[in-house]
Design a protein around this motif. Structure first.
Motif, mmCIF file in Angstrom:
data_model
loop_
_atom_site.group_PDB
_atom_site.id
_atom_site.type_symbol
_atom_site.label_atom_id
_atom_site.label_comp_id
_atom_site.label_asym_id
_atom_site.label_seq_id
_atom_site.Cartn_x
_atom_site.Cartn_y
_atom_site.Cartn_z
ATOM 1 N N LYS A 120 5.840 -0.268 -3.963
ATOM 2 C CA LYS A 120 4.744 -0.769 -3.131
ATOM 3 C C LYS A 120 3.457 0.023 -3.348
ATOM 4 O O LYS A 120 2.370 -0.532 -3.295
ATOM 5 C CB LYS A 120 5.144 -0.722 -1.658
ATOM 6 C CG LYS A 120 6.174 -1.732 -1.286
ATOM 7 C CD LYS A 120 6.467 -1.657 0.189
ATOM 8 C CE LYS A 120 7.525 -2.681 0.544
ATOM 9 N NZ LYS A 120 7.794 -2.725 1.959
ATOM 10 N N TRP A 157 -0.185 -1.527 -4.351
ATOM 11 C CA TRP A 157 -1.343 -1.292 -3.500
ATOM 12 C C TRP A 157 -2.527 -0.768 -4.337
ATOM 13 O O TRP A 157 -3.655 -1.201 -4.164
ATOM 14 C CB TRP A 157 -0.979 -0.292 -2.392
ATOM 15 C CG TRP A 157 -2.091 -0.074 -1.421
ATOM 16 C CD1 TRP A 157 -2.367 -0.816 -0.326
ATOM 17 C CD2 TRP A 157 -3.090 0.942 -1.472
ATOM 18 N NE1 TRP A 157 -3.479 -0.329 0.323
ATOM 19 C CE2 TRP A 157 -3.938 0.764 -0.385
ATOM 20 C CE3 TRP A 157 -3.338 2.009 -2.353
ATOM 21 C CZ2 TRP A 157 -5.027 1.593 -0.135
ATOM 22 C CZ3 TRP A 157 -4.416 2.826 -2.100
ATOM 23 C CH2 TRP A 157 -5.238 2.615 -0.999
ATOM 24 N N TYR A 217 -3.953 -3.674 -6.440
ATOM 25 C CA TYR A 217 -4.756 -4.567 -5.594
ATOM 26 C C TYR A 217 -6.100 -3.929 -5.233
ATOM 27 O O TYR A 217 -7.134 -4.595 -5.222
ATOM 28 C CB TYR A 217 -4.003 -4.957 -4.322
ATOM 29 C CG TYR A 217 -2.812 -5.865 -4.557
ATOM 30 C CD1 TYR A 217 -2.881 -6.909 -5.480
ATOM 31 C CD2 TYR A 217 -1.625 -5.689 -3.868
ATOM 32 C CE1 TYR A 217 -1.796 -7.748 -5.689
ATOM 33 C CE2 TYR A 217 -0.534 -6.515 -4.075
ATOM 34 C CZ TYR A 217 -0.629 -7.546 -4.988
ATOM 35 O OH TYR A 217 0.434 -8.377 -5.199
#
Length: 186
Positions: free
Chosen positions: A3, A7, A10
């Motif tokens: 994750k 992140w 993004y």
């Protein structure tokens, strides 16, 4: 993929989109210095707050008034975005009532005087694609005419300021060898 890496990816994509969007909408690069940089001038005394946002073109060895800025024609009063003036109190300009609020400022430079218009319409830019001022006279709240003062020393970059040195508040505009003073009274 964990994750944390997603992140970061993004976040990098969001930053890239923001930078490209800024460049597209402002037509300047993020790291480019504008030829006419933006400036905000604020003035506060007692409970009066005034603010002007404008862009500062430079003389750069050019003839300014009567050439770069033609006489007897509406000028956007700076460069790029329309110049704005904001007051938190009602004022008078040469005896004419100016309600508190935000205005765009337009001028008509002439050899001996300038017309200064406080316009209630907010314009995104100062000129259209044909380089014509976007000013609409139907929204003028005040049109004042002020005398031109000749300066001994030229001002390289267009400058708007407030002068309250004699308790007689004025908004001043100076560029090249010319200065005007617009009296502002409460």
């Amino acid at each position: 993929m964990n994750k944390f890496l997603k992140w970061i990816i993004y976040a990098l994509i969001a930053v890239a989109v923001l930078v490209l969007g800024y460049q597209f909408f402002t037509k300047t690069g993020v790291f480019e210095q504008r030829l006419s940089p933006p400036k905000t001038v604020a003035f506060k005394v007692d409970d009066l707050n005034l603010e002007v946002f404008y862009n500062r073109p430079s003389k750069r060895d050019r003839e300014v008034f009567g050439a770069l800025v033609p006489f007897n024609q509406v000028w956007r009063t700076g460069a790029n975005e329309a110049t704005t003036f904001e007051t938190n109190q009602d004022l008078t300009v040469q005896g004419m009532y100016l309600p508190k609020g935000k205005y765009t400022i337009w001028t008509v430079p002439m050899e001996d005087t300038w017309k200064v218009m406080f316009n209630s319409k907010q314009y995104e830019w100062g000129v259209n694609e044909k380089m014509e001022p976007m000013w609409d006279p139907n929204f003028d709240v005040i049109e004042a005419e002020v005398p031109v003062k000749d300066l001994d020393k030229p001002v390289e970059q267009f400058t708007i300021a407030f002068d309250n040195s004699t308790d007689d508040l004025k908004m001043t505009m100076a560029w090249d060898d010319v200065k005007i003073e617009i009296p502002l009274n409460r």
